[in-house]
Design an enzyme around this catalytic site. Structure first.
Site, short mmCIF file in Angstrom:
data_model
loop_
_atom_site.label_atom_id
_atom_site.label_comp_id
_atom_site.label_asym_id
_atom_site.label_seq_id
_atom_site.Cartn_x
_atom_site.Cartn_y
_atom_site.Cartn_z
N GLN A 356 0.84 -1.21 0.00
CA GLN A 356 0.00 0.00 0.00
C GLN A 356 0.87 1.26 0.00
OE1 GLN A 356 -2.67 -0.78 3.35
NE2 GLN A 356 -4.18 -1.65 1.94
N GLN A 357 1.71 1.33 -1.02
CA GLN A 357 2.64 2.46 -1.16
C GLN A 357 2.80 2.81 -2.63
OE1 GLN A 357 5.74 0.15 0.68
NE2 GLN A 357 5.83 1.48 2.47
N VAL A 414 2.95 1.24 -8.07
CA VAL A 414 1.96 1.27 -6.99
C VAL A 414 1.90 -0.12 -6.36
CG1 VAL A 414 -0.43 1.72 -6.35
CG2 VAL A 414 0.64 3.05 -8.17
N GLU A 415 2.35 -0.22 -5.10
CA GLU A 415 2.29 -1.48 -4.34
C GLU A 415 0.91 -1.57 -3.68
OE1 GLU A 415 4.33 -3.89 -4.29
OE2 GLU A 415 6.43 -3.24 -4.35
N THR A 416 0.08 -2.48 -4.17
CA THR A 416 -1.29 -2.59 -3.70
C THR A 416 -1.42 -3.69 -2.64
OG1 THR A 416 -1.87 -4.16 -5.43
CG2 THR A 416 -2.16 -1.82 -5.93
#
Length: 528
Positions: A356-357, A414-416
């Site tokens: 989330q980053q 985008v790290e989901t």
């Protein structure tokens, strides 16, 4: 920006859930509720009242949580066992916006205290969840082939069918493109699979020479949230455009949008067939021998050339970040390179998991300080819309870093999510959570763009573009598009000297003031 995003998201709040087993199940709907205090009994009483008014559908509430109402729709009061696929096409497939649609009235009822729902912007990407909801309100689905992937994720075969169907249904502006065949002399993956992209390109004034935008997913095979995000973006954009959503129509008329749902096609197949935690591609690096196992796989997101030779990835075969024998040693990254160099993407968003980053700028390779600060600030704005954090990339030689080097400063990873394969309902929540970042990404104006032409108006391909006040340090390039002569630059606010040159032409320097808005500055080069 936040209020704009809120309004945009309001137009996307009705999610239509079609079924996998349409011969025995009704269409399912998920409606966003902005009034969570409503009790299920109040909702059912409202529906009972609608039933007395001759609606063309009969609804059954299946689950109700703080955000959503889940329900089934039975066309013309037909019992579930008699609902055929053809019946659903005839009675339910049309947008539920009429006075005879219970779904329409329920959506208005659930949202009337906050804002009216614009139901014409439907999202239909959730059909593969399955045909039932359990008592806890969680979607269920077929069992994954290897028995380890949580129920609900879209298998490779179903994913291909999904994108092929979208292209067939929207031939005027959507195509399913074999990138290796189109851009890279018929390259395929190690095991012979194509790397495909969905292209969404609404025809507009050819003189506009639209900039291109790239969404990429699944460089790492096990990160199964990311193809679901690609599916969602594709379906939202195509369905929204067909139904006249003004924001989506604006994006599609402004940009040539490409979506690569799976870069690592062999690894993705292997995740579904054999090992659900596999990360790399499927290149065989070493055969099995006495006392030593076979070794497979290159980390595709350590195989790009920004910092590869000095700092990117591991040199050990067994490492999950093994970088390969050379930059672009793998056919999958060669395809992405050829594709990107032809398209000259103005914006790039590459989805991974987990964390989330939003990942910004380079890792260890040096970047001009002015651009480091600028890219970090842009990434922070994206992150805040999804309530994500911000950090530097894990290493050099990553795809989004190479895009900064080669094409554009507006490129982010985008790290989901918080795991690679969370329960599917959690994955869907993450799709929804990341959507505001996608909206912000598409809404962001390109600070400076234009064309480079000769005196006759013909494009000058591959003209070299230099911003005098920005001294790139790692071989970065900015060139005009080889086909159209267009260029784009993302720069922080300020005054810049832009120099454009090309072989056979005299160079030109223009002073440009960059502000919040996008501006067009064309260059006309004279023959030398």
């Amino acid at each position: 920006m936040s209020s704009t995003i809120f309004l945009l998201l309001a137009t996307l709040s009705l999610l239509i859930l079609s079924t996998l087993s349409t011969s025995i199940s009704p269409p399912l709907y998920r409606i966003h509720s902005t009034n969570p205090s409503l009790a299920r009994e109040e909702i059912e009483n409202f529906l009972l009242g609608l039933g007395e008014k001759g609606m063309n559908d009969d609804l059954d509430v299946l689950a109700h949580d703080d955000m959503y109402i889940y329900l089934a729709a039975y066309p013309n009061n037909a019992p579930i066992e008699n609902v055929s696929s053809d019946d659903q096409e005839a009675d339910i497939a049309a947008p539920p916006t009429s006075e005879k649609s219970s779904v329409y009235h329920l959506a208005q009822f659930l949202n009337k205290e906050a804002f009216p729902v614009k139901i014409s912007s439907q999202i239909q990407y959730l059909g593969r969840i399955g045909s039932l909801l359990n008592p806890a309100g969680l979607p269920v689905h077929h069992q994954a082939l290897n028995g380890k992937i949580p129920d609900g994720y879209t298998s490779p075969q179903k994913m291909r069918s999904f994108f092929e169907k979208i292209a067939l249904q929207n031939p005027d502006f959507v195509s399913w493109v074999d990138l290796g065949r189109t851009f890279a002399t018929n390259l395929t993956s190690i095991e012979g699979r194509p790397v495909n992209a969905l292209r969404i390109n609404v025809q507009s004034d050819p003189a506009q020479h639209k900039p291109s935008v790239l969404f990429a997913s699944c460089h790492h095979a096990r990160e199964l949230i990311t193809p679901e995000i690609a599916i969602a973006i594709a379906d939202v954009l195509t369905a929204g455009y067909q139904q006249g959503d003004v924001h989506i129509s604006k994006w599609l008329k402004e940009y040539d949008i490409w979506i690569v749902p799976v870069v690592n096609v062999d690894g993705h197949e292997f995740v579904w067939s054999t090992d659900n935690m596999w990360r790399k591609n499927r290149r065989q690096l070493r055969e099995k021998s006495a006392g030593r196992p076979a070794a497979f796989g290159v980390d595709l997101n350590r195989n790009y050339d920004l910092g590869w030779d000095s700092q990117g990835g591991s040199q050990e075969f067994e490492s999950e970040t093994y970088r390969g024998a050379a930059p672009f040693s793998e056919p999958e990254t060669q395809i992405m390179k050829a594709f990107s160099e032809r398209m000259h993407f103005a914006k790039v968003m590459d989805f991974h998991s987990s964390g989330q980053q939003v990942l910004v700028h380079y890792t260890r390779t040096k970047m001009p300080e002015i651009m480091t600060r600028f890219i970090a600030a842009e990434g922070k704005e994206l992150a805040e819309t999804a309530k994500y954090g911000v950090r530097s990339p894990s290493d050099d030689a990553e795809h989004q870093e190479w895009q900064i080097k080669r094409n554009t400063a507006y490129s982010f990873l985008v790290e989901t999510g918080t795991s690679f394969q969370p329960p599917f309902p959690v994955a869907l929540q993450e799709v929804r959570r990341v959507w505001p970042a996608v909206v912000t990404f598409l809404e962001r104006p390109i600070t400076l763009r234009g064309r480079v032409t000769d005196a006759s108006g013909a494009p000058v391909p591959n003209a070299n573009i230099v911003v005098k006040q920005v001294e790139w340090l790692a071989g970065e390039t900015r060139n005009s598009n080889p086909s159209t002569g267009t260029y784009h630059l993302f720069l922080p606010h300020g005054e810049y000297d832009i120099e454009v040159s090309a072989q056979g032409f005299s160079g030109e320097v223009r002073k440009v003031v960059v502000s919040e808005d996008s501006q067009v500055v064309d260059f006309v080069l004279q023959s030398s």
